[in-house]
Write a protein that holds these residues in place. Structure first.
Motif, PDB file in Angstrom:
ATOM      1  N   ASN A   1      10.309   4.400 -17.935  1.00 22.56           N
ATOM      2  CA  ASN A   1      10.488   3.025 -17.458  1.00 22.56           C
ATOM      3  C   ASN A   1      10.182   2.935 -15.970  1.00 22.56           C
ATOM      4  N   ILE A   2       9.655   1.779 -15.558  1.00 19.68           N
ATOM      5  CA  ILE A   2       9.276   1.605 -14.161  1.00 19.68           C
ATOM      6  C   ILE A   2       9.746   0.255 -13.659  1.00 19.68           C
ATOM      7  N   GLN A   3      10.200   0.234 -12.396  1.00 22.70           N
ATOM      8  CA  GLN A   3      10.589  -1.003 -11.726  1.00 22.70           C
ATOM      9  C   GLN A   3       9.953  -0.988 -10.339  1.00 22.70           C
ATOM     10  N   CYS A   4       9.219  -2.066 -10.007  1.00 25.03           N
ATOM     11  CA  CYS A   4       8.516  -2.084  -8.728  1.00 25.03           C
ATOM     12  C   CYS A   4       8.223  -3.513  -8.321  1.00 25.03           C
ATOM     13  N   GLN A   5       7.690  -3.668  -7.121  1.00 25.30           N
ATOM     14  CA  GLN A   5       7.261  -4.987  -6.662  1.00 25.30           C
ATOM     15  C   GLN A   5       5.900  -5.351  -7.224  1.00 25.30           C
ATOM     16  N   ARG A   6       4.980  -4.377  -7.264  1.00 20.71           N
ATOM     17  CA  ARG A   6       3.608  -4.657  -7.664  1.00 20.71           C
ATOM     18  C   ARG A   6       3.045  -3.459  -8.419  1.00 20.71           C
ATOM     19  N   LEU A   7       2.465  -3.732  -9.581  1.00 22.96           N
ATOM     20  CA  LEU A   7       1.782  -2.704 -10.369  1.00 22.96           C
ATOM     21  C   LEU A   7       0.339  -3.136 -10.559  1.00 22.96           C
ATOM     22  N   GLU A   8      -0.593  -2.262 -10.162  1.00 24.93           N
ATOM     23  CA  GLU A   8      -2.016  -2.548 -10.294  1.00 24.93           C
ATOM     24  C   GLU A   8      -2.673  -1.401 -11.058  1.00 24.93           C
ATOM     25  N   ILE A   9      -3.387  -1.755 -12.130  1.00 20.71           N
ATOM     26  CA  ILE A   9      -4.099  -0.767 -12.941  1.00 20.71           C
ATOM     27  C   ILE A   9      -5.591  -1.058 -12.820  1.00 20.71           C
ATOM     28  N   ASN A  10      -6.348  -0.075 -12.314  1.00 26.56           N
ATOM     29  CA  ASN A  10      -7.773  -0.260 -12.073  1.00 26.56           C
ATOM     30  C   ASN A  10      -8.630   0.592 -12.996  1.00 26.56           C
ATOM     31  N   GLY A  11      -8.058   1.130 -14.031  1.00 24.44           N
ATOM     32  CA  GLY A  11      -8.828   1.918 -14.988  1.00 24.44           C
ATOM     33  C   GLY A  11      -8.200   1.803 -16.354  1.00 24.44           C
ATOM     34  N   SER A  12      -8.053   2.933 -17.019  1.00 28.42           N
ATOM     35  CA  SER A  12      -7.427   2.953 -18.342  1.00 28.42           C
ATOM     36  C   SER A  12      -6.004   3.484 -18.240  1.00 28.42           C
TER      37      SER A  12
END
Length: 241
Positions: free
Chosen positions: A35-46
């Motif tokens: 599980n993850i908690q954050c302000q911003r998650l960016e995925i630039n691939g797979s």
């Protein structure tokens, strides 16, 4: 003194544990395990998150996969994304393709690509200019669907206002597609206050004011106040309640 929450960056095929972060960026086929908690998650691939995700901002520019539930303020898809469970958010914008296998609960959903939902949609507004597929109930105060270039299917619609419109082909496209239009919306039942339909196939339509426009094939219409039907629309029966 508490340590500041750190950022997380994964490049290539790296793996990192879940937890609390500030900004998370996945480039390539990286994975967050847990599980993850954050302000911003960016995925630039797979990239992949194997767990639930909670953040203010989620951006997918590649083909990201989240194996759990998603809670976000904003979710923007500029590529393709798969969410294995439920999504709760304020604003969703789809500029590519998203497959949500659970339900969506949100305030504003805008799709300019392909929106595929395995459960239900509950939102204040749904605006789509592309293909929409919803296996369950699609419930919103305002729904606007443009069915040009696409074939959409929704099991059931409940709303205050609904507009399903075609955008006319122009120029050379008009010559190519005139008379062979295979776009539109298929829905089992629609219930709302103000309903305007074009290129729609439905079993039952119920509303206060109902307009059945060009290209529609409707089995039964029930209306309380006003009813209009285009000349080329096909309606088996229209009953004032």
């Amino acid at each position: 003194m508490d340590e500041p929450i750190r950022d997380l960056s994964i490049s290539g095929s790296g793996t990192a544990p879940g937890g609390d972060y500030h900004d998370v960026k996945i480039n390539g086929s990286g994975k967050v395990q847990g599980n993850i908690q954050c302000q911003r998650l960016e995925i630039n691939g797979s990239g992949k998150v194997v767990g639930n995700s909670q953040m203010a901002e989620l951006i997918v520019k590649g083909s990201g996969v989240i194996m759990g539930n998603v809670k976000a303020r904003t979710f923007t898809i500029n590529g393709s994304s798969t969410i294995e469970h439920d999504v709760t958010l304020e604003d969703l914008q789809v500029n590519g393709t998203v497959r949500i296998k659970g339900n969506i609960h949100g305030e504003s959903i805008k799709s300019y690509g392909i929106l595929d939902v395995g459960g239900e949609i509950e939102s204040e507004e749904l605006i789509a200019e592309g293909r929409v597929s919803v296996d369950g109930l699609c419930s919103a105060d305002r729904i606007e669907l443009e069915v040009n270039h696409s074939f959409s299917k929704i099991r059931e619609i409940g709303c205050s206002t609904l507009e399903v419109r075609r955008r006319p082909f122009t120029g050379f496209l008009s010559f190519l597609f005139n008379g062979i239009r295979k776009t539109g919306l298929t829905v089992d039942s629609i219930e709302g206050d103000e309903i305007y339909l074009e290129d729609t196939i439905a079993r039952i339509v119920k509303g206060n004011r109902v307009v059945i426009g060009d290209g529609c094939v409707i089995e039964k219409v029930f209306y309380k106040k006003d009813y209009k039907q285009a000349e080329n629309a096909k309606v088996k029966s229209a009953v004032k309640e």
